[in-house]
Design a protein around this motif. Structure first.
Motif, PDB file in Angstrom:
ATOM      1  N   ASN A 243      -0.492  36.789  42.798  1.00  0.00           N
ATOM      2  CA  ASN A 243      -0.078  38.250  43.828  1.00  0.00           C
ATOM      3  C   ASN A 243      -1.434  38.812  43.836  1.00  0.00           C
ATOM      4  O   ASN A 243      -1.460  39.475  44.031  1.00  0.00           O
ATOM      5  N   GLY A 244      -2.459  37.636  44.342  1.00  0.00           N
ATOM      6  CA  GLY A 244      -3.502  37.996  44.862  1.00  0.00           C
ATOM      7  C   GLY A 244      -3.202  38.037  46.887  1.00  0.00           C
ATOM      8  O   GLY A 244      -2.598  37.976  47.587  1.00  0.00           O
ATOM      9  N   ALA A 249      -1.098  36.022  52.048  1.00  0.00           N
ATOM     10  CA  ALA A 249      -1.582  35.241  53.602  1.00  0.00           C
ATOM     11  C   ALA A 249      -0.563  34.311  53.556  1.00  0.00           C
ATOM     12  O   ALA A 249       0.472  34.105  54.742  1.00  0.00           O
ATOM     13  N   ILE A 250      -0.729  33.698  52.195  1.00  0.00           N
ATOM     14  CA  ILE A 250       0.409  32.225  53.012  1.00  0.00           C
ATOM     15  C   ILE A 250       1.834  32.148  52.663  1.00  0.00           C
ATOM     16  O   ILE A 250       2.283  32.194  53.478  1.00  0.00           O
ATOM     17  N   GLU A 251       1.721  33.563  52.252  1.00  0.00           N
ATOM     18  CA  GLU A 251       3.588  33.214  52.042  1.00  0.00           C
ATOM     19  C   GLU A 251       4.028  33.532  53.343  1.00  0.00           C
ATOM     20  O   GLU A 251       5.113  33.486  53.703  1.00  0.00           O
TER      21      GLU A 251
END
Ligand SMILES: NC(=O)C1=CN([C@@H]2O[C@H](COP(=O)(O)OP(=O)(O)OC[C@H]3O[C@@H](n4cnc5c(N)ncnc54)[C@H](O)[C@@H]3O)[C@@H](O)[C@H]2O)C=CC1
Ligand SMILES: O=C(O)[C@@H]1CCC=N1
Length: 282
Positions: A243-244, A249-251
């Motif tokens: 949840n950081g 960004a990756i999602e």
């Protein structure tokens, strides 16, 4: 480098790729006087001459200045012109070939097509290098058919290894994939860096600062991927706190099918390499 000691190496074409490979050779102690470059560009010849490299003008016709000189005197000839002009370029010296090892770096051009252009000459190794060869961080795929001697294969590998990593492929068709994975790939990473710099500037950073941070991060990530012994996916996981910020960004990348975008670009590269092969075989 012992295989290359005292060998005469001629480059036909002295553009970006040839210059990258030459800088690797010079960095490994190959003497500039053992290198000859044929290129019609006066500017390129002047720049090479200033490094004490021999040059010839392939449009020249005198005894000491013509394309045959570069080929005749060589132990190894590196063909580094655009694939589309190769037939015209090699026609000028094909008949002087008798023992030389020919290394072609031309994208897509098959050994069969090249051999035809060279009047049936067979002693050809294909290489697919990339421009980081300029700083000895190149990656080169190599292919030789069964008729090439172990000595010549070793010679080709040593020459290309002066600029970085070398890796043989078993099937000539695999060079299309090498082109997609490493030959053209520096451009993908440069594009990524360009895009990150633009986004960083939009987010409020100074351009120079954004560039320095993005480039150092690319270097650090590549070096970690090479040296850590951990898979890239695992290294990615270690950056990504639950949840950081990285997860966000990756999602976002995954929602935009980042993996699919890369796959599609590499497929376009592969297909274009196949098309060039076909166009030059016709
Ligand atoms: N640039 C790259 O990242 C890579 C390029 N290659 C291959 O390397 C080859 C060269 O590409 P670049 O160096 O990028 O192109 P380039 O355009 O920088 O160099 C080609 C050179 O050939 C010279 N030339 C033209 N006619 C000639 C002739 N009759 N005799 C001798 N030289 C002549 C030109 O003046 C030019 O300097 C291509 O076949 C390409 O597929 C392969 C891997 C990577
Ligand atoms: O773009 C090209 O066709 C050449 C071959 C691989 C990299 N540059």
């Amino acid at each position: 480098m012992s295989e290359l000691k005292g060998k005469k190496i001629s480059f036909i074409g002295g553009g970006n790729m040839a210059q990258a490979l030459i800088s690797g050779l010079l960095a490994r102690g190959i003497k500039p006087n053992d290198i000859t470059v044929a290129d019609p560009s006066q500017d390129i010849r002047d720049a090479l001459k200033s490094q004490k490299i021999n040059t010839v003008d392939p449009t020249g016709t005198t005894d000491t200045n013509n394309p045959q000189i570069a080929a005749k005197t060589a132990d190894v000839i590196v063909l580094a012109v655009k694939p589309q002009v190769m037939d015209k370029v090699v026609a000028d010296f094909a008949d002087v070939l008798d023992r030389q090892l020919v290394i072609s770096v031309a994208a897509g051009l098959s050994t069969d097509s090249l051999s035809k252009m060279l009047g049936g000459y067979q002693n050809i190794v294909r290489a697919m290098p990339n421009t980081p060869a300029m700083i000895q961080k190149g990656a080169t795929g190599l292919y030789a058919n069964d008729s090439i001697s172990e000595t010549d294969k070793q010679l080709a590998a040593t020459l290309m290894a002066a600029s970085g990593l070398v890796s043989w492929v078993e099937q000539e068709e695999q060079l299309h994939a090498v082109t997609a994975v490493s030959g053209s790939a520096p451009a993908y990473f440069f594009y990524m860096i360009e895009s990150m710099i633009e986004a960083g500037v939009e987010q409020g950073l100074d351009r120079k600062q954004a560039a320095a941070l993005a480039m150092q991060t690319a270097l650090g990530a590549a070096q970690m991927a090479i040296t850590s012994g951990e898979a890239p996916a695992e290294l990615r996981r270690k950056v990504t706190s639950p949840n950081g910020t990285t997860q966000a960004a990756i999602e976002s990348l995954q929602q935009d099918d980042f993996a699919g975008i890369i796959k599609k670009a590499m497929q376009a590269c592969y297909t274009r390499s196949e098309q060039i092969s076909q166009e030059l075989a016709d």
